[in-house]
Design a protein around this motif. Structure first.
Motif, mmCIF file in Angstrom:
data_model
loop_
_atom_site.group_PDB
_atom_site.id
_atom_site.type_symbol
_atom_site.label_atom_id
_atom_site.label_comp_id
_atom_site.label_asym_id
_atom_site.label_seq_id
_atom_site.Cartn_x
_atom_site.Cartn_y
_atom_site.Cartn_z
ATOM 1 N N VAL A 214 -24.691 -8.079 57.069
ATOM 2 C CA VAL A 214 -25.182 -6.990 56.233
ATOM 3 C C VAL A 214 -26.126 -7.547 55.178
ATOM 4 N N GLN A 215 -26.966 -6.667 54.659
ATOM 5 C CA GLN A 215 -27.957 -7.042 53.665
ATOM 6 C C GLN A 215 -27.684 -6.301 52.364
ATOM 7 N N PRO A 216 -28.142 -6.841 51.236
ATOM 8 C CA PRO A 216 -28.012 -6.116 49.964
ATOM 9 C C PRO A 216 -28.645 -4.731 50.073
ATOM 10 N N GLY A 217 -27.971 -3.751 49.531
ATOM 11 C CA GLY A 217 -28.432 -2.377 49.593
ATOM 12 C C GLY A 217 -27.835 -1.578 50.734
ATOM 13 N N GLU A 218 -27.190 -2.245 51.697
ATOM 14 C CA GLU A 218 -26.602 -1.529 52.822
ATOM 15 C C GLU A 218 -25.285 -0.878 52.429
ATOM 16 N N GLN A 219 -24.959 0.216 53.128
ATOM 17 C CA GLN A 219 -23.728 0.960 52.869
ATOM 18 C C GLN A 219 -22.758 0.787 54.036
ATOM 19 N N PHE A 220 -21.460 0.889 53.729
ATOM 20 C CA PHE A 220 -20.434 0.808 54.759
ATOM 21 C C PHE A 220 -19.256 1.689 54.366
ATOM 22 N N LEU A 221 -18.421 2.008 55.357
ATOM 23 C CA LEU A 221 -17.260 2.882 55.165
ATOM 24 C C LEU A 221 -15.968 2.127 55.383
ATOM 25 N N CYS A 222 -14.992 2.395 54.514
ATOM 26 C CA CYS A 222 -13.608 1.943 54.691
ATOM 27 C C CYS A 222 -12.721 3.124 54.338
ATOM 28 N N GLY A 223 -11.945 3.607 55.287
ATOM 29 C CA GLY A 223 -11.147 4.799 55.016
ATOM 30 C C GLY A 223 -12.063 5.961 54.690
ATOM 31 N N GLU A 224 -11.801 6.624 53.551
ATOM 32 C CA GLU A 224 -12.660 7.728 53.110
ATOM 33 C C GLU A 224 -13.674 7.281 52.073
ATOM 34 N N GLN A 225 -13.784 5.985 51.826
ATOM 35 C CA GLN A 225 -14.638 5.471 50.769
ATOM 36 C C GLN A 225 -15.961 4.952 51.322
ATOM 37 N N VAL A 226 -17.037 5.248 50.582
ATOM 38 C CA VAL A 226 -18.367 4.734 50.900
ATOM 39 C C VAL A 226 -18.712 3.660 49.876
ATOM 40 N N PHE A 227 -19.215 2.507 50.355
ATOM 41 C CA PHE A 227 -19.543 1.388 49.481
ATOM 42 C C PHE A 227 -20.982 0.935 49.717
ATOM 43 N N ARG A 228 -21.495 0.221 48.708
ATOM 44 C CA ARG A 228 -22.829 -0.376 48.802
ATOM 45 C C ARG A 228 -22.765 -1.796 48.261
ATOM 46 N N ILE A 229 -23.477 -2.706 48.905
ATOM 47 C CA ILE A 229 -23.553 -4.091 48.438
ATOM 48 C C ILE A 229 -24.821 -4.250 47.605
ATOM 49 N N ASP A 230 -24.671 -4.739 46.376
ATOM 50 C CA ASP A 230 -25.812 -4.979 45.487
ATOM 51 C C ASP A 230 -25.817 -6.424 45.018
#
Length: 350
Positions: A214-230
């Motif tokens: 994954v790259q900075p700025g990408e989003q991913f899902l775990c359970g019902e949560q949405v995350f972003r890497i910065d």
């Protein structure tokens, strides 16, 4: 009383004497011959050769001379007339005897050539439902229903493109407010199936198989949560013009952070990595979500690699970790993907 050899009608089981051509009960012909009327020969129980009736030989009590001759069909029943043009069609509906390979008309309980009983499954056979077959090399999408994970609707992907969206789509989800009118498109690149994000607001997420880069700025899902890497912003603190420093908590060196994305696109919980990894789950992690029933205890981990890249690991979670695609992504048999709140599984034939 004396036991005699007679004929049981293959359609209604009514007894008829040897030599009868028609059933006295239903008028069914008792002779199985060719279109010209020739009857097949068989060996009777006494060893003599006789013409074979379209029913099994049976032993019955009584004097045959006292029974009905029944050499003609009842006047109320019309004798069937063979139509040579329909013969080939009719043959396809006959049961083929397993002992002598002779055709047995529908409804008959015995083979007219050898007297073998027709199996019950052949008597009760029903027409099977014939539907569209999945062509080799083509795929279909299976909609996963509810929290039980059962298979729902199936969408065959046999065209050139297959648009999924809220309106004006071959794969419609009109009641999902998180799906754009034209959300994603499933297309073939040669013999490969790919999914393309059609500029949707909420994106297309594909399940991670073990780990994914994954790259900075990408989003991913775990359970019902949405995350972003910065990436962690560079330190820009310094003294004011009068050389006074702003008082604050000490800063720890960190290369990246994981940000929770809330409904509406605003940032929620934020965790700045102290080391080279951040772990997410329901409990005993750097980021914990105890109320998310779809998240495993140890769900996923983000690692920073030595070259500055990042790897997203699924830690064997029950419901999986999903990463948002950019542009288009090749799909394989068994892949899962989220479009809005719809979970789909890819099935592909060889």
């Amino acid at each position: 009383m004396e036991e005699r050899i007679g004929i049981a009608c293959g359609a209604c089981d009514t007894f008829a004497p040897i030599g009868a051509s028609w059933c006295p009960g239903c008028g069914q012909s008792l002779w199985a011959g060719s279109a010209s009327g020739d009857a097949a020969a068989s060996v009777a129980l006494d060893g003599s050769t006789a013409e074979t009736p379209a029913a099994a030989f049976v032993v019955a009590e009584g004097d045959l001379t006292k029974g009905p001759e029944a050499t003609e069909p009842p006047h109320s029943v019309a004798a069937p007339v063979a139509n040579p043009q329909e013969e080939s069609v009719e043959q396809s509906r006959f049961y083929i005897c397993r002992e002598c390979s002779s055709p047995v008309p529908p409804g008959h309980k015995f083979c007219g050539a050898c007297g073998t009983t027709v199996p019950d499954d052949a008597l009760e056979r029903k027409v099977e439902y014939f539907g569209t077959m999945q062509a080799p090399g083509k795929a279909r999408l299976i909609l996963i229903r509810g929290t039980d994970g059962a298979d729902g609707l199936s969408y065959l992907l046999q065209g050139t493109e297959h648009v999924a969206g809220r309106t004006d789509a071959q794969i419609p989800f009109p009641n999902d407010a998180w799906i754009s009118p034209r959300h994603a498109n499933f297309i073939y690149r040669g013999d490969k199936l790919v999914v393309r994000d059609e500029g949707s607001l909420n994106g297309v997420y594909v399940r991670v198989r073990g780990q994914a880069q994954v790259q900075p700025g990408e989003q991913f899902l775990c359970g019902e949560q949405v995350f972003r890497i910065d990436l962690t912003p560079k330190d820009s603190s310094g003294p004011e013009p009068d050389q006074t420093y702003f008082y604050s908590s000490p800063k720890r060196p960190s290369a990246f952070r994981v940000v929770q994305v809330l409904r509406g696109g605003t940032d929620g919980m934020l965790h700045t990595a102290r080391e080279s990894a951040v772990q997410i789950g329901r409990e005993d992690n750097e980021m914990n979500f105890p109320d998310d029933i779809f998240m495993s205890g140890r769900h996923a981990r983000i690692d920073q690699n030595g070259d500055g890249s990042f790897t997203l690991h699924d830690l064997g979670s029950r419901n999986g970790t999903y990463v948002r695609i950019h542009g288009e992504r090749e799909l394989a048999h068994g892949d899962y993907l989220f479009i809005g709140q719809q979970l789909l599984r890819v099935e592909q034939t060889n």
